[in-house]
Design a protein around this motif. Structure first.
Motif, PDB file in Angstrom:
ATOM      1  N   ALA A  39     -29.780 -21.235  76.363  1.00 50.51           N
ATOM      2  CA  ALA A  39     -29.745 -22.142  74.825  1.00 50.51           C
ATOM      3  C   ALA A  39     -28.772 -21.089  74.847  1.00 50.51           C
ATOM      4  CB  ALA A  39     -30.668 -22.707  74.002  1.00 50.51           C
ATOM      5  N   GLY A  40     -29.324 -20.040  75.057  1.00 49.12           N
ATOM      6  CA  GLY A  40     -27.408 -19.611  74.345  1.00 49.12           C
ATOM      7  C   GLY A  40     -26.868 -18.416  73.141  1.00 49.12           C
ATOM      8  N   ALA A  41     -28.153 -18.963  72.340  1.00 51.85           N
ATOM      9  CA  ALA A  41     -27.761 -18.682  70.664  1.00 51.85           C
ATOM     10  C   ALA A  41     -29.149 -18.827  69.404  1.00 51.85           C
ATOM     11  CB  ALA A  41     -26.781 -19.318  69.916  1.00 51.85           C
ATOM     12  N   PRO A  42     -29.433 -18.196  69.245  1.00 47.79           N
ATOM     13  CA  PRO A  42     -30.398 -18.267  68.215  1.00 47.79           C
ATOM     14  C   PRO A  42     -30.525 -19.851  67.780  1.00 47.79           C
ATOM     15  CG  PRO A  42     -29.075 -16.526  66.582  1.00 47.79           C
ATOM     16  CD  PRO A  42     -28.893 -17.163  68.313  1.00 47.79           C
ATOM     17  N   ALA A  43     -31.613 -20.229  67.547  1.00 47.22           N
ATOM     18  CA  ALA A  43     -32.135 -21.777  66.352  1.00 47.22           C
ATOM     19  C   ALA A  43     -31.413 -21.993  66.145  1.00 47.22           C
ATOM     20  CB  ALA A  43     -33.366 -21.966  66.338  1.00 47.22           C
ATOM     21  N   ALA A  44     -30.847 -21.101  65.021  1.00 52.80           N
ATOM     22  CA  ALA A  44     -30.165 -21.686  63.953  1.00 52.80           C
ATOM     23  C   ALA A  44     -28.488 -21.876  64.182  1.00 52.80           C
ATOM     24  CB  ALA A  44     -29.708 -20.314  62.662  1.00 52.80           C
ATOM     25  N   GLU A  45     -27.611 -21.359  65.434  1.00 50.42           N
ATOM     26  CA  GLU A  45     -26.839 -21.787  65.717  1.00 50.42           C
ATOM     27  C   GLU A  45     -25.948 -22.421  66.787  1.00 50.42           C
ATOM     28  OE1 GLU A  45     -25.459 -17.324  66.508  1.00 50.42           O
ATOM     29  OE2 GLU A  45     -26.379 -16.672  65.070  1.00 50.42           O
ATOM     30  N   LEU A  46     -27.195 -23.279  66.583  1.00 48.44           N
ATOM     31  CA  LEU A  46     -26.921 -24.581  67.963  1.00 48.44           C
ATOM     32  C   LEU A  46     -26.203 -25.486  66.704  1.00 48.44           C
ATOM     33  CD1 LEU A  46     -30.175 -23.406  70.290  1.00 48.44           C
ATOM     34  CD2 LEU A  46     -27.798 -22.783  70.526  1.00 48.44           C
ATOM     35  N   PRO A  47     -24.905 -25.541  67.311  1.00 52.82           N
ATOM     36  CA  PRO A  47     -25.094 -27.141  66.055  1.00 52.82           C
ATOM     37  C   PRO A  47     -25.848 -28.649  66.817  1.00 52.82           C
ATOM     38  CG  PRO A  47     -23.012 -25.910  67.185  1.00 52.82           C
ATOM     39  CD  PRO A  47     -24.155 -25.014  67.802  1.00 52.82           C
ATOM     40  N   ALA A  48     -26.216 -28.788  68.206  1.00 53.72           N
ATOM     41  CA  ALA A  48     -25.879 -30.167  68.108  1.00 53.72           C
ATOM     42  C   ALA A  48     -27.529 -30.009  68.183  1.00 53.72           C
ATOM     43  CB  ALA A  48     -26.283 -30.007  69.793  1.00 53.72           C
ATOM     44  N   LEU A  49     -28.990 -28.745  67.878  1.00 52.27           N
ATOM     45  CA  LEU A  49     -30.671 -28.682  67.008  1.00 52.27           C
ATOM     46  C   LEU A  49     -30.176 -28.900  65.591  1.00 52.27           C
ATOM     47  CD1 LEU A  49     -32.979 -28.503  68.210  1.00 52.27           C
ATOM     48  CD2 LEU A  49     -32.587 -25.731  67.446  1.00 52.27           C
ATOM     49  N   GLN A  50     -28.704 -28.073  64.793  1.00 51.20           N
ATOM     50  CA  GLN A  50     -28.672 -28.454  63.824  1.00 51.20           C
ATOM     51  C   GLN A  50     -28.444 -29.908  63.080  1.00 51.20           C
ATOM     52  OE1 GLN A  50     -30.086 -26.072  61.873  1.00 51.20           O
ATOM     53  NE2 GLN A  50     -30.470 -24.845  63.657  1.00 51.20           N
ATOM     54  N   ALA A  51     -27.962 -30.849  64.567  1.00 45.30           N
ATOM     55  CA  ALA A  51     -27.518 -32.434  63.950  1.00 45.30           C
ATOM     56  C   ALA A  51     -28.206 -33.059  64.007  1.00 45.30           C
ATOM     57  CB  ALA A  51     -26.319 -33.079  64.852  1.00 45.30           C
ATOM     58  N   ALA A  52     -29.313 -31.961  65.046  1.00 49.07           N
ATOM     59  CA  ALA A  52     -31.119 -33.238  65.275  1.00 49.07           C
ATOM     60  C   ALA A  52     -31.456 -33.413  64.113  1.00 49.07           C
ATOM     61  CB  ALA A  52     -31.213 -32.772  66.201  1.00 49.07           C
ATOM     62  N   LEU A  53     -31.838 -31.899  63.243  1.00 45.63           N
ATOM     63  CA  LEU A  53     -32.936 -31.486  62.636  1.00 45.63           C
ATOM     64  C   LEU A  53     -31.976 -32.300  61.313  1.00 45.63           C
ATOM     65  CD1 LEU A  53     -33.306 -27.676  62.927  1.00 45.63           C
ATOM     66  CD2 LEU A  53     -34.668 -29.612  63.887  1.00 45.63           C
ATOM     67  N   GLN A  54     -31.067 -32.449  60.760  1.00 46.79           N
ATOM     68  CA  GLN A  54     -30.731 -33.486  59.768  1.00 46.79           C
ATOM     69  C   GLN A  54     -31.348 -34.795  59.960  1.00 46.79           C
ATOM     70  OE1 GLN A  54     -26.586 -32.916  59.393  1.00 46.79           O
ATOM     71  NE2 GLN A  54     -26.919 -30.339  58.728  1.00 46.79           N
ATOM     72  N   THR A  55     -30.812 -34.878  61.676  1.00 47.42           N
ATOM     73  CA  THR A  55     -31.124 -36.434  61.557  1.00 47.42           C
ATOM     74  C   THR A  55     -32.799 -36.755  61.386  1.00 47.42           C
ATOM     75  OG1 THR A  55     -29.519 -36.974  63.740  1.00 47.42           O
ATOM     76  CG2 THR A  55     -31.838 -38.492  63.392  1.00 47.42           C
ATOM     77  N   LEU A  56     -33.778 -35.490  61.556  1.00 46.07           N
ATOM     78  CA  LEU A  56     -34.812 -36.186  61.082  1.00 46.07           C
ATOM     79  C   LEU A  56     -35.254 -35.328  59.952  1.00 46.07           C
ATOM     80  CD1 LEU A  56     -36.002 -34.076  65.072  1.00 46.07           C
ATOM     81  CD2 LEU A  56     -36.069 -36.194  64.387  1.00 46.07           C
ATOM     82  N   ARG A  57     -34.513 -35.057  59.428  1.00 39.96           N
ATOM     83  CA  ARG A  57     -34.526 -34.608  58.127  1.00 39.96           C
ATOM     84  C   ARG A  57     -35.772 -33.871  57.497  1.00 39.96           C
ATOM     85  NH1 ARG A  57     -36.887 -39.580  55.510  1.00 39.96           N
ATOM     86  NH2 ARG A  57     -36.644 -40.864  57.317  1.00 39.96           N
ATOM     87  N   ALA A  58     -35.350 -32.922  58.732  1.00 41.68           N
ATOM     88  CA  ALA A  58     -36.376 -31.309  59.149  1.00 41.68           C
ATOM     89  C   ALA A  58     -36.477 -30.361  57.527  1.00 41.68           C
ATOM     90  CB  ALA A  58     -36.059 -30.908  60.006  1.00 41.68           C
ATOM     91  N   THR A  59     -37.574 -30.542  57.610  1.00 40.42           N
ATOM     92  CA  THR A  59     -37.312 -29.091  56.244  1.00 40.42           C
ATOM     93  C   THR A  59     -37.346 -28.121  56.446  1.00 40.42           C
ATOM     94  OG1 THR A  59     -40.174 -29.350  55.708  1.00 40.42           O
ATOM     95  CG2 THR A  59     -38.933 -30.984  54.859  1.00 40.42           C
ATOM     96  N   SER A  60     -37.968 -27.843  57.987  1.00 40.25           N
ATOM     97  CA  SER A  60     -37.964 -26.153  58.240  1.00 40.25           C
ATOM     98  C   SER A  60     -37.693 -25.743  59.788  1.00 40.25           C
ATOM     99  CB  SER A  60     -39.098 -25.412  57.427  1.00 40.25           C
ATOM    100  OG  SER A  60     -40.165 -25.857  57.730  1.00 40.25           O
ATOM    101  N   LEU A  61     -37.340 -25.184  60.098  1.00 42.68           N
ATOM    102  CA  LEU A  61     -37.846 -25.390  61.664  1.00 42.68           C
ATOM    103  C   LEU A  61     -38.231 -23.489  61.932  1.00 42.68           C
ATOM    104  CD1 LEU A  61     -37.909 -25.939  64.451  1.00 42.68           C
ATOM    105  CD2 LEU A  61     -35.510 -25.124  64.977  1.00 42.68           C
ATOM    106  N   THR A  62     -39.607 -22.748  61.936  1.00 43.87           N
ATOM    107  CA  THR A  62     -39.549 -21.618  62.157  1.00 43.87           C
ATOM    108  C   THR A  62     -40.191 -20.815  63.846  1.00 43.87           C
ATOM    109  OG1 THR A  62     -40.931 -22.012  59.790  1.00 43.87           O
ATOM    110  CG2 THR A  62     -41.382 -19.759  60.699  1.00 43.87           C
ATOM    111  N   GLN A  63     -39.987 -20.193  63.530  1.00 48.44           N
ATOM    112  CA  GLN A  63     -40.150 -19.653  65.361  1.00 48.44           C
ATOM    113  C   GLN A  63     -41.982 -19.081  65.448  1.00 48.44           C
ATOM    114  OE1 GLN A  63     -37.855 -16.030  66.279  1.00 48.44           O
ATOM    115  NE2 GLN A  63     -38.239 -16.223  68.765  1.00 48.44           N
ATOM    116  N   LYS A  64     -42.502 -19.500  65.742  1.00 49.71           N
ATOM    117  CA  LYS A  64     -43.229 -19.221  66.048  1.00 49.71           C
ATOM    118  C   LYS A  64     -44.100 -18.005  65.757  1.00 49.71           C
ATOM    119  CE  LYS A  64     -47.742 -22.202  66.558  1.00 49.71           C
ATOM    120  NZ  LYS A  64     -47.645 -22.783  64.874  1.00 49.71           N
ATOM    121  N   PHE A  65     -43.974 -17.788  67.806  1.00 49.39           N
ATOM    122  CA  PHE A  65     -44.179 -16.074  67.933  1.00 49.39           C
ATOM    123  C   PHE A  65     -43.319 -15.516  67.970  1.00 49.39           C
ATOM    124  CE2 PHE A  65     -46.978 -19.769  69.748  1.00 49.39           C
ATOM    125  CZ  PHE A  65     -48.251 -19.068  68.475  1.00 49.39           C
TER     126      PHE A  65
END
Length: 938
Positions: A39-65
């Motif tokens: 994916a090329g970057a940490p999750a917090a630095e992926l613009p497409a992913l961050q935009a999707a999280l805003q769309t879903l009104r996500a409250t947290s994204l936590t690395q499980k392991f």
């Protein structure tokens, strides 16, 4: 190792297995997401992913392991759990919506719910085994003899993932593996991210105390006693593992505030040195790639032997985690080696162990002493016997990897259990036999060559249609002693799946050597017709070698799934048997979705809506959060014809809702014959799927009015959830697109002379708006969307500058439909790269629809008949004498000529006995012209 290809197919199949169960419950508002490799970057630095999280009104994204072991290049099958995240979203966000939005980013591999599994506790009469020698299972499995060879080693630790465990019990208190490098002092002394994990960990309540401090400790104490109860202490029982230690890991809460956390505990156990993990818990159905990833991580990355109970449902079904790859699945037998009446059985079971009237340590804190014991029954008591045996094998043969330990235990099993008359019907469904601990630890004389992967081309996780042909490549690995002259033969156990090439001469394989038939794969063919919907087809691998070596394995495929894919053009759409578009349900498990030129999915949910009042609504769409309405049931399976009578592909099926009565007043009472059409040419029609629905009033009352419409929840690239909904009044198309990055325009067109209604919905609209998706999609809201779209007030949604998450309902009004009368409503689903091309597709769709109308009902000569319909062994064709002689052709659902007959003047019979049941098109060719009629053959 199980055969990984089957898992996705069988997770779908279980929903239609009459012996199976519904999918397990999930944790609301929590999803598990895995990012793609590279994916090329940490999750917090992926613009497409961050935009999707805003769309879903996500409250947290936590690395499980975050501390999990990275995969090694030397282990191709290893997984990277560092790419797995837990996502918190509002409970009203559906899985279908989350999947569509996140997968469209291009950086997400999968999106799944977090399932809640259950402990396998089955109470039993404590007097069931009242004779002397209460631990009969130790004699039956020859554990006493095994201890002559090996009494285990305290360095081999079993991870017991279960309820809380009673540490004070006389047979357990010295068997716990304490973490002396992290004593209880409020500091994370060993730096593993867990503070004071001296006793293990309680994952269900996220604390450091998995002891029996509540009443939820019986199950974990019992399973721990069977696997690792202290032996040779002159007290109570002896665990199969003898000297083996165990690590307590609580995964089921003893409070209302905790939550199931079995798979988090598996990762912990694997990362903290456990060599074997016991899982006496699980659930039927609900296949999860996340859960499989966790099992793969423990077994492959960390070389852990995984053992799980096969389930306490007496049926042939999949039970997870036991049915996952890399897991030994253990079913239960009784003292006479007969399958226990409650035991689950399947081709994915590895072996059996006694599970009836098993005595073990009792975890109840209500006893007056710490020396209490109890009898209980279940596969959860059978599994820890195998777990203890695996610990002995690991101690005696430290050179074996986890996969080889599993093979050693499988091949050491007593096959004599299949001679027990009660097991005659279960041959091949109880694994290799009943556990024999002595044979497993005595010597490395066993042999096991095993199919470790099966790759099918074309790969179709949703199942295979009638007439499909397949290629199957396998990888064979020899896990134990050398095998000479090895061959693999593939045999179909289903009448609907034929093996056309099924032999693979492997030759000789040394220990851990591999071979593949990739250059000359097995070839198979699915029957052209007559396959019941959602049929499970079983294939058997027979492996044979010199010196009498024999073994079998099984592979299961899903045939004739309950949808068809219209994909001859650029627009590809799944049409299901209950009127949905894209997927049959809101979890997106049945169907291949809607896509354009191989794009990411365009539609998270769509389908037919019918209504007469706010309380009489029929559909198979979302209702309350996380659930779908079950108004429609199938009468005739949806089937595809390629080519069809009027298009390059056609699909037809029939479904209905129930008749309104005092018990079901919300029904509409309509039978629906649906048809979909798709074209390969001309270019504009490649962007069109035409849908028409013939509606028959089954009630005794006139339906006035009757609304019919199509619901679509679009999630279009470039950013799903950043769409606008607009209305083209000229072409009567309600369409959507991303206003800032318009890659694909998609919409639904209303066809026919009736007025068009369109209601655009902002999915993120707050509570108090006329249609609020935060608490689901109620019948009253669906009626409003169908009936309220005939004015300009609701035709658009989403600001052009920002967009939003949009849905649309296009509809038309049937003023009245008398009892027994029918009418047809028609729509077109469209997609194109630009608005101009979308409008061109709409014009082509209208022209195609008008052409269909012109040719839909060619006038047959007076007196022409084709009966009975449905037909059985033969069909009677009657024609007036003026027609003269004729030829009758019968085409199957794929458009292939299935039968042909010459008829004299006046007509005659056409034999159908040789044809499989299904849908057919009858064409009569005469000098005066041709006529067609659709029939059903039973």
């Amino acid at each position: 190792m199980k055969l990984s290809f089957t898992l996705l197919l069988l997770s779908l199949l279980l929903e239609f297995n009459s012996a199976g169960a519904q999918a397990p419950p999930t944790r609301p508002g929590l999803l598990v997401v895995k990012l793609r490799a590279g994916a090329g970057a940490p999750a917090a630095e992926l613009p497409a992913l961050q935009a999707a999280l805003q769309t879903l009104r996500a409250t947290s994204l936590t690395q499980k392991f975050p501390r999990s072991l990275a995969p090694s290049p030397e282990q191709p099958a290893a997984v990277d759990l560092r790419r797995v995240f837990e996502l918190s979203v509002p409970p009203e966000v559906s899985l279908a919506k989350a999947r569509a939005v996140l997968l469209a980013t291009g950086v997400v591999e999968y999106v799944e719910p977090l399932y809640v599994r259950q402990p396998l506790y089955l109470p039993n009469d404590p007097l069931a085994d009242s004779t002397a020698g209460k631990q009969y299972y130790l004699r039956l499995t020859q554990a006493y003899r095994a201890w002559d060879f090996m009494k285990g080693d305290t360095s081999v630790v079993i991870g017991m993932t279960d309820t809380g465990i009673r540490f004070t019990h006389e047979d357990l208190r010295r068997q716990v593996k304490y973490n002396y490098v992290d004593p209880i002092n409020g500091i994370d002394d060993d730096g593993d991210g867990y503070i004071d994990n001296f006793y293990g960990w309680d994952f269900s309540n996220n604390n450091n105390d998995p002891r029996a401090n509540d009443d939820n400790a019986v199950h974990g104490t019992e399973t721990s006693g069977v696997a690792a109860g202290q032996a040779d202490n002159g007290l109570g029982i002896a665990g199969v593992g003898f000297n083996t230690k165990f690590l307590p890991l609580q995964i089921f809460p003893g409070t209302t505030t905790g939550a199931f956390a079995g798979f988090e505990a598996i990762v912990y156990a694997a990362d903290h040195g456990c060599r074997v993990i016991n899982m006496s818990w699980g659930g039927a159905g609900g296949y999860s790639r996340f859960e499989q990833d966790v099992c793969t991580y423990a077994a492959v990355n960390r070389d852990v032997v995984l053992v799980a109970a096969a389930g306490n449902t007496p049926a042939d079904l999949l039970f997870y985690p036991a049915s996952y790859d890399h897991v030994l699945s253990i079913t239960a037998t009784d003292a006479a080696d007969a399958k226990a009446g409650f035991s689950t059985y399947s081709h994915r079971v590895d072996l059996a162990a006694p599970g009836v009237a098993i005595i073990s340590a009792l975890g109840s804190k209500n006893g007056s002493v710490d020396a209490d014991y109890n009898y209980n029954t279940g596969t959860s008591l059978a599994a820890p016997q195998v777990t203890g045996a695996a610990a002995l094998v690991r101690a005696h043969f430290p050179q074996l990897n986890a996969e080889q330990v599993q093979a050693q235990i499988r091949q050491a099993a007593d096959t004599s259990m299949y001679q027990v008359p009660a097991n005659a019907a279960y041959r091949g469904y109880l694994g290799t036999g009943r556990l024999n601990v002595a044979r497993a630890v005595a010597a490395l004389t066993q042999r096991e060559a095993r199919i470790v992967s099966s790759t099918i081309a074309p790969a179709r996780p949703s199942g295979y249609a009638p007439g499909d042909t397949l290629r199957l490549a396998v990888q064979v690995r020899n896990l134990l002693g050398p095998v000479a002259g090895l061959s693999v033969r593939l045999i179909s156990l289903s009448p609907y799946l034929t093996v056309r090439a099924g032999s693979f001469a492997v030759g000789s394989l040394a220990t851990l050597a591999e071979a593949t038939n990739e250059a000359a794969p097995f070839r198979l063919a699915v029957a052209a017709g007559g396959i019941p919907v959602n049929t499970k087809a079983t294939l058997r691998y027979d492996l044979a070698g010199e010196a009498g070596y024999r073994s079998t394995q099984y592979l299961e495929l899903l045939l004739n799934p309950d949808y068809v894919q219209l994909n001859v053009g650029d627009l590809s759409l799944s049409l299901t048997g209950r009127g949905n578009l894209g997927y049959d349900d809101i979890t997106a498990t049945v169907g291949q979705g809607v896509s354009y030129r191989a794009s990411t999915p365009l539609l998270s949910e769509g389908g037919l809506l019918l209504a007469t009042t706010p309380t009489r609504v029929a559909d198979h769409l979302r209702s309350t959060t996380g659930a779908a309405r079950q108004s429609f049931f199938e009468l005739m399976q949806v089937a595809r014809m390629a080519p069809g009578p009027r298009a390059d592909q056609e699909a037809r099926g029939t479904f209905r809702d129930s008749l309104p009565d005092p018990q079901r007043p919300r029904s509409v009472g309509v039978r629906v014959r649906q048809r979909g059409q798709s074209w390969a040419a001309p270019a504009a029609l490649r962007d069109v799927i035409l849908l028409d629905y013939s509606l028959l009033n089954l009630t005794a009352d006139t339906l006035k009015p009757l609304y019919a419409g199509i619901f679509t929840d679009w999630d279009l690239p470039g950013t799903p959830g950043r769409n606008v909904a607009r209305w083209d009044s000229v072409n009567r198309v309600s369409y959507a697109y991303d206003p800032l990055d318009p890659r694909v325009y998609a919409g639904v067109q209303v066809l026919g002379p009736r007025p068009a209604g369109v209601y655009a919905i902002d999915n993120n609209a707050p509570a108090g708006t006329p249609i609020y998706f935060g608490d689901g999609f109620s019948p009253a809201e669906k009626f409003l969307a169908l009936s309220g779209g005939f004015n300009r007030a609701h035709r658009e949604a989403g600001a052009a500058a920002t967009g939003t998450d949009v849905s649309q309902v296009v509809s038309m009004l049937v003023p009245r439909l008398a009892p027994g009368d029918s009418t047809t409503v028609a729509f077109a689903v469209l997609a194109a790269p630009s608005l101009a091309e979308l409008q061109g597709a709409a014009q082509a769709a209208l022209a195609a629809y008008q052409q269909v109308l012109a040719t839909a009902r060619p006038a047959a000569p007076p007196g022409w008949q084709c009966y009975p319909n449905p037909a059985q062994s033969q069909l009677q064709v009657r024609m007036p004498a003026s027609v003269g002689a004729a030829t009758v052709q019968v085409f199957d659902s794929q458009g292939r000529l299935a039968a042909q007959a010459a008829l004299p003047t006046g007509g005659g019979p056409v034999a159908l006995a040789a044809l499989p049941p299904g849908l057919y098109v009858v064409r009569v060719l005469a000098a005066a012209g041709s006529w067609t009629q659709r029939i059903s053959h039973e």
